[in-house]
Motif scaffolding. Sequence first.
Motif, mmCIF file in Angstrom:
data_model
loop_
_atom_site.group_PDB
_atom_site.id
_atom_site.type_symbol
_atom_site.label_atom_id
_atom_site.label_comp_id
_atom_site.label_asym_id
_atom_site.label_seq_id
_atom_site.Cartn_x
_atom_site.Cartn_y
_atom_site.Cartn_z
ATOM 1 N N ASP A 284 -2.690 4.445 -3.210
ATOM 2 C CA ASP A 284 -3.902 3.718 -2.913
ATOM 3 C C ASP A 284 -4.805 4.692 -2.177
ATOM 4 O OD1 ASP A 284 -3.271 0.756 -3.722
ATOM 5 O OD2 ASP A 284 -1.519 1.268 -2.545
ATOM 6 N N ARG B 98 -5.689 -4.573 8.296
ATOM 7 C CA ARG B 98 -6.648 -5.546 7.678
ATOM 8 C C ARG B 98 -6.313 -5.812 6.315
ATOM 9 N NH1 ARG B 98 -10.309 -1.714 10.187
ATOM 10 N NH2 ARG B 98 -10.821 -0.686 8.136
ATOM 11 N N LEU B 99 -5.800 -4.916 5.642
ATOM 12 C CA LEU B 99 -5.229 -5.233 4.212
ATOM 13 C C LEU B 99 -4.154 -6.140 4.045
ATOM 14 C CD1 LEU B 99 -5.906 -1.970 2.359
ATOM 15 C CD2 LEU B 99 -7.389 -3.901 2.156
ATOM 16 N N CYS B 100 -3.373 -5.920 5.200
ATOM 17 C CA CYS B 100 -2.190 -6.740 5.363
ATOM 18 C C CYS B 100 -2.370 -8.044 5.623
ATOM 19 C CB CYS B 100 -1.278 -6.237 6.189
ATOM 20 S SG CYS B 100 -0.142 -4.862 5.549
ATOM 21 N N ARG C 183 -4.116 -10.029 2.728
ATOM 22 C CA ARG C 183 -3.015 -10.161 1.701
ATOM 23 C C ARG C 183 -2.247 -11.400 1.929
ATOM 24 N NH1 ARG C 183 2.055 -6.282 0.372
ATOM 25 N NH2 ARG C 183 2.201 -6.774 2.991
ATOM 26 N N PRO D 77 0.960 -1.293 -0.201
ATOM 27 C CA PRO D 77 -0.116 0.161 -0.056
ATOM 28 C C PRO D 77 0.925 1.246 -0.075
ATOM 29 C CG PRO D 77 -0.741 -1.558 1.740
ATOM 30 C CD PRO D 77 0.785 -2.146 0.870
#
Length: 324
Positions: free
Chosen positions: A112, A133-135, A138, A90
């Motif tokens: 992003d 959360r995105l990590c 992923r 990101p």
Amino acid sequence: MPAPSPSTSDAAASLCILVVDDDEAVRGSIACHLDRLGHRVIEARDAVWALELFERHRPDLVLSDVEMAEYDGCWLARQVRERDQGGWTPIIFLSALTEATDVAAGIAAGADDYLLKPVHPIVLEAKLHAMRRLCRMRAQLQALSDELQRANVELQRLAWHDGLTGLLNRRGLDEHLDAAIGLAQRSGTPLTIMLCDVDHFKRYNDALGHHAGDDCLRRVAALLKQLARRPMDSVARYGGEEFALVLPDTPRAGARTLAHAITRVFGSAALPHPDSSVAAHVTLSGGITTCDPGTATPAATLLQRADEALYLAKSQGRNRFASL
């Protein structure tokens, strides 16, 4: 009053964050706040240095100023995306620019999200929660992708290998034989195909049962695998009690030497055969054919010639090899 130290769960979710800003005061303020939140911070004063740090550390997040001397944040974002293919890091831009066209240009370059300067600590922390959360997502997707890849490898192994002996099956043989023929044509080297058949195997099954017959086939497979041990050699279960050997860079003389070795090893192994008219132990008959260097012979033709040679060996009394 000092800020409380991060909890164990926060520490486990900490990020490695690259902060890029040519204003030392701004960069230091953001880095200090991130450090208090329990994150590991890497600082860069310009885009070129930031790119080097990115390649060295592969951070979880990049916080980058947009307006910098010489190379700006958009340049950095494009460079990061070129080097981050297959992954996703990101990138959040830090900027005082609020025009829609500026935001659109940043997103197009690879960013992003945006944070407006001066950065409010509460807003920054909220963005970091979203990045965590995105990590996690992923990492979960990567774990799932790795699991699927392992499953595909195993499925391919099962599709190419015989369940009883662990050797190549007919499909695996076809693939390896086609590859060996192509290699022989390109390198101008001979290729030998050998078909082997366990003599009087039906009698073996009738006398000792199918369970013992399966054990016998596994023993035969193991012995053949030991004999055809060069990295390029391959051994397959051709069907029932028949086995195929693909022997790249093997001339006729070399094939005959291997055939003698097979007969000798099976004699030494002395696997008992209670109802063979050939010997008191398990024996093999074999057919050999060799594709001469530079000869473009189809796989089906090679296998047919080897099968005809096998039939000849059986007609001559078994426990021997014949070549065509």
